[in-house]
Design an enzyme around this catalytic site. Structure first.
Site, PDB file in Angstrom:
ATOM      1  N   GLU A 190     -23.479  19.210 -22.305  1.00 19.87           N
ATOM      2  CA  GLU A 190     -23.296  18.509 -21.042  1.00 19.87           C
ATOM      3  C   GLU A 190     -23.049  19.418 -19.855  1.00 19.87           C
ATOM      4  O   GLU A 190     -22.276  19.103 -18.960  1.00 19.87           O
ATOM      5  CB  GLU A 190     -22.159  17.477 -21.166  1.00 19.87           C
TER       6      GLU A 190
ATOM      7  N   HIS B  19     -21.316   4.919 -16.553  1.00 17.58           N
ATOM      8  CA  HIS B  19     -20.072   5.207 -17.272  1.00 17.58           C
ATOM      9  C   HIS B  19     -18.910   5.610 -16.382  1.00 17.58           C
ATOM     10  O   HIS B  19     -17.759   5.447 -16.773  1.00 17.58           O
ATOM     11  CB  HIS B  19     -20.308   6.271 -18.347  1.00 17.58           C
TER      12      HIS B  19
ATOM     13  N   HIS C  92     -15.702   3.520 -17.263  1.00 16.39           N
ATOM     14  CA  HIS C  92     -14.415   4.055 -17.737  1.00 16.39           C
ATOM     15  C   HIS C  92     -13.264   3.588 -16.849  1.00 16.39           C
ATOM     16  O   HIS C  92     -12.181   3.268 -17.340  1.00 16.39           O
ATOM     17  CB  HIS C  92     -14.472   5.579 -17.836  1.00 16.39           C
TER      18      HIS C  92
ATOM     19  N   HIS D 202     -16.382  -1.648 -24.414  1.00 11.63           N
ATOM     20  CA  HIS D 202     -17.114  -0.550 -23.762  1.00 11.63           C
ATOM     21  C   HIS D 202     -18.513  -0.980 -23.289  1.00 11.63           C
ATOM     22  O   HIS D 202     -18.892  -0.706 -22.145  1.00 11.63           O
ATOM     23  CB  HIS D 202     -17.203   0.635 -24.726  1.00 11.63           C
TER      24      HIS D 202
ATOM     25  N   ASN E 271     -24.425   9.422 -18.832  1.00 11.17           N
ATOM     26  CA  ASN E 271     -23.228   8.816 -18.243  1.00 11.17           C
ATOM     27  C   ASN E 271     -23.564   7.772 -17.186  1.00 11.17           C
ATOM     28  O   ASN E 271     -22.656   7.270 -16.519  1.00 11.17           O
ATOM     29  CB  ASN E 271     -22.333   9.887 -17.617  1.00 11.17           C
TER      30      ASN E 271
ATOM     31  N   GLU F 259     -26.002  -0.125 -24.265  1.00 10.70           N
ATOM     32  CA  GLU F 259     -26.398   1.291 -24.281  1.00 10.70           C
ATOM     33  C   GLU F 259     -27.932   1.408 -24.351  1.00 10.70           C
ATOM     34  O   GLU F 259     -28.513   2.332 -23.788  1.00 10.70           O
ATOM     35  CB  GLU F 259     -25.759   2.042 -25.458  1.00 10.70           C
TER      36      GLU F 259
ATOM     37  N   ARG G 221     -27.487  16.361 -19.947  1.00  5.97           N
ATOM     38  CA  ARG G 221     -26.827  15.357 -20.787  1.00  5.97           C
ATOM     39  C   ARG G 221     -26.035  14.359 -19.948  1.00  5.97           C
ATOM     40  O   ARG G 221     -25.788  13.229 -20.369  1.00  5.97           O
ATOM     41  CB  ARG G 221     -25.911  16.040 -21.824  1.00  5.97           C
TER      42      ARG G 221
ATOM     43  N   LYS H 211     -31.851   9.541 -26.925  1.00  3.84           N
ATOM     44  CA  LYS H 211     -30.606  10.310 -26.947  1.00  3.84           C
ATOM     45  C   LYS H 211     -30.849  11.703 -27.520  1.00  3.84           C
ATOM     46  O   LYS H 211     -30.332  12.702 -27.009  1.00  3.84           O
ATOM     47  CB  LYS H 211     -29.527   9.576 -27.750  1.00  3.84           C
TER      48      LYS H 211
ATOM     49  N   LYS I 193     -20.627  14.567 -30.442  1.00  4.46           N
ATOM     50  CA  LYS I 193     -19.320  14.435 -29.783  1.00  4.46           C
ATOM     51  C   LYS I 193     -18.366  13.666 -30.688  1.00  4.46           C
ATOM     52  O   LYS I 193     -18.711  12.578 -31.170  1.00  4.46           O
ATOM     53  CB  LYS I 193     -19.460  13.654 -28.474  1.00  4.46           C
TER      54      LYS I 193
ATOM     55  N   ARG J 273     -10.354  23.914 -40.382  1.00 10.91           N
ATOM     56  CA  ARG J 273     -11.196  24.518 -39.340  1.00 10.91           C
ATOM     57  C   ARG J 273     -12.631  24.008 -39.370  1.00 10.91           C
ATOM     58  O   ARG J 273     -13.529  24.622 -38.816  1.00 10.91           O
ATOM     59  CB  ARG J 273     -11.196  26.038 -39.399  1.00 10.91           C
TER      60      ARG J 273
END
Ligand SMILES: NC(=O)c1ccc[n+]([C@@H]2O[C@H](COP(=O)([O-])OP(=O)(O)OC[C@H]3O[C@@H](n4cnc5c(N)ncnc54)[C@H](O)[C@@H]3O)[C@@H](O)[C@H]2O)c1
Ligand SMILES: [Zn+2]
Length: 375
Positions: A240, A251, A255, A267, A248, A188, A244, A230, A146, A124
């Protein structure tokens, strides 16, 4: 040596430091004592990174009297999956690591996401420490909490928020990073400049050759600035719901392009193409200052990054993927749009919105124009 520190604020008050600079790894034992105090440490990394840097990290921890074992997996995005998560979890269980253990994620973004997700779910949740070794990971992936894995339906669709206890971005570890991988990280960095800091974009442009050659001071400076940007964004909106989303930028299309390529497209390269196309989308719907896309394209090209979709990519396939994107609403894909360099479009008419629908007709036109060869 100069080690810079950036503090990341989290929603639950468990703020954590990112230490950036050449030699920062040496601080590992002290920071583990101060900020973790686990009884066992599990260093997780892909084999390539562990071959290069595993022994140095393990020795630091061991020599400080803390028990640590290494757990490895084969390098590559293809291993950021549930099977590898299960295998690593079972290996930690077999080694007898308990709730008083801690994961040290040593590697690029794949390791950070995968090992971070192991830590997030193991018994957990046990503490994680991020030790990024690629520029993608130092500048972006290791900060923000993330974690997760890819599944056949798409990238990062299973995961958890699990902020690290601290991040150690030792820019010296990037010495062994191939130039093609350095370039991926710079995509990035260009994003960070394009959304929030025109001066930073100009500095990346100017320092491009030094950054690609692995110049230590230039790298440390850029990593620190990217981490600041960031940290600033995720500090305001960790989960997000709002701001946030600006991270993206580029992105949504990236994607789709990655998926259309069967994930053969790296990427950072996908983000590079995605930023130029999304800037063109913004110009087409008259939100973005004319010339913005050209400026981004100029910087990316100077870094040797692609700015146009591969001619083999079927625009209709991309549109189809966009319509089914998790951020699409009512069949209209949504994009982070710029007002101009360093300024993200926050909507019109008083309601703040960070992602904006663009009619698929406009997306088709921009994709078709973007696929044309550069003049
Ligand atoms: N969690 C986030 O917020 C976030 C943000 C951005 C990207 N990501 C994820 O990050 C991943 C991409 O990260 P990446 O580009 O670092 O990929 P990666 O971890 O696969 O690293 C790229 C390659 O470089 C090698 N490598 C890494 N460090 C090295 C070093 N110091 N010396 C020699 N080789 C080294 C790795 O072995 C690998 O082969 C994607 O899965 C992406 O989804 C996550
Ligand atoms: Zn990205």
């Amino acid at each position: 040596v100069l080690i810079r520190e950036v503090l990341v604020r989290t929603a639950d008050g468990a703020d954590y430091p990112v230490r950036v600079g050449p030699g920062a790894l040496a601080e590992l034992p002290l920071l583990l004592e101060e900020r973790v105090g686990a009884h066992r440490y599990a260093l997780i990394g892909d084999r390539r990174v562990v071959d290069h840097h595993g022994e140095a990290a393990l020795a630091l921890v061991r020599d400080a009297g803390m028990p640590v074992d290494a757990f490895t997996f084969p390098p590559g995005e293809a291993r950021k999956n549930r099977e590898e998560w299960a295998r690593l979890t079972d290996a930690l269980l077999a080694a007898g690591i308990g709730r008083d253990g801690c994961v040290l994620a040593l590697g690029g973004g794949v390791t950070g996401d995968l090992a971070g997700f192991v830590a997030a779910t193991y018994m957990r949740g046990i503490p994680a420490v991020q030790i990024p070794t690629s520029l993608v990971a130092m500048m972006d992936a290791s900060v923000g909490g993330k974690t997760g894995v890819d599944v056949p339906r798409g990238k990062n669709l299973v995961g958890a928020f699990h902020p690290p206890r601290f991040v150690l971005a030792d820019t010296r570890l990037a010495r062994t990073l191939p130039v093609a991988e350095r370039r991926q990280g710079l995509a990035e960095a260009v994003k960070h400049g394009a959304i929030l800091d025109p001066d930073y974009l100009a500095r990346i442009h100017g320092a491009g050759p030094a950054l690609l050659a692995g110049d230590e001071e230039a790298t440390a400076e850029a990593v620190a600035r990217s981490v600041e940007i960031k940290a600033e964004v995720v500090g305001r909106d960790e989960r997000e719901g709002g701001m946030r989303q600006v991270l993206n930028f580029g992105h949504t299309l990236a994607h789709a392009l990655e998926a259309a390529s069967g994930y053969g497209l790296a990427h950072g390269s996908a983000v590079a193409v995605g930023m130029v196309l999304e800037a063109r989308l913004g110009e087409a719907v008259e939100v973005t200052d004319p010339g913005t896309a050209d400026r981004i394209e100029e910087v990316l090209s100077s870094l040797g990054l692609p700015t146009r979709p591969d001619p083999g990519v079927d625009p209709e396939r991309v549109v189809e993927l966009l319509v089914h994107d998790k951020k699409a609403r009512g069949g209209e894909p949504r994009f982070v749009l710029l007002d101009g360099i360093g300024r993200v479009h926050a909507g019109t008419g008083g309601t703040i919105r960070w992602a904006h629908p663009v009619p698929t007709g406009v997306v088709r036109e921009v994709l078709a124009a973007g696929a044309a060869p550069a003049i």
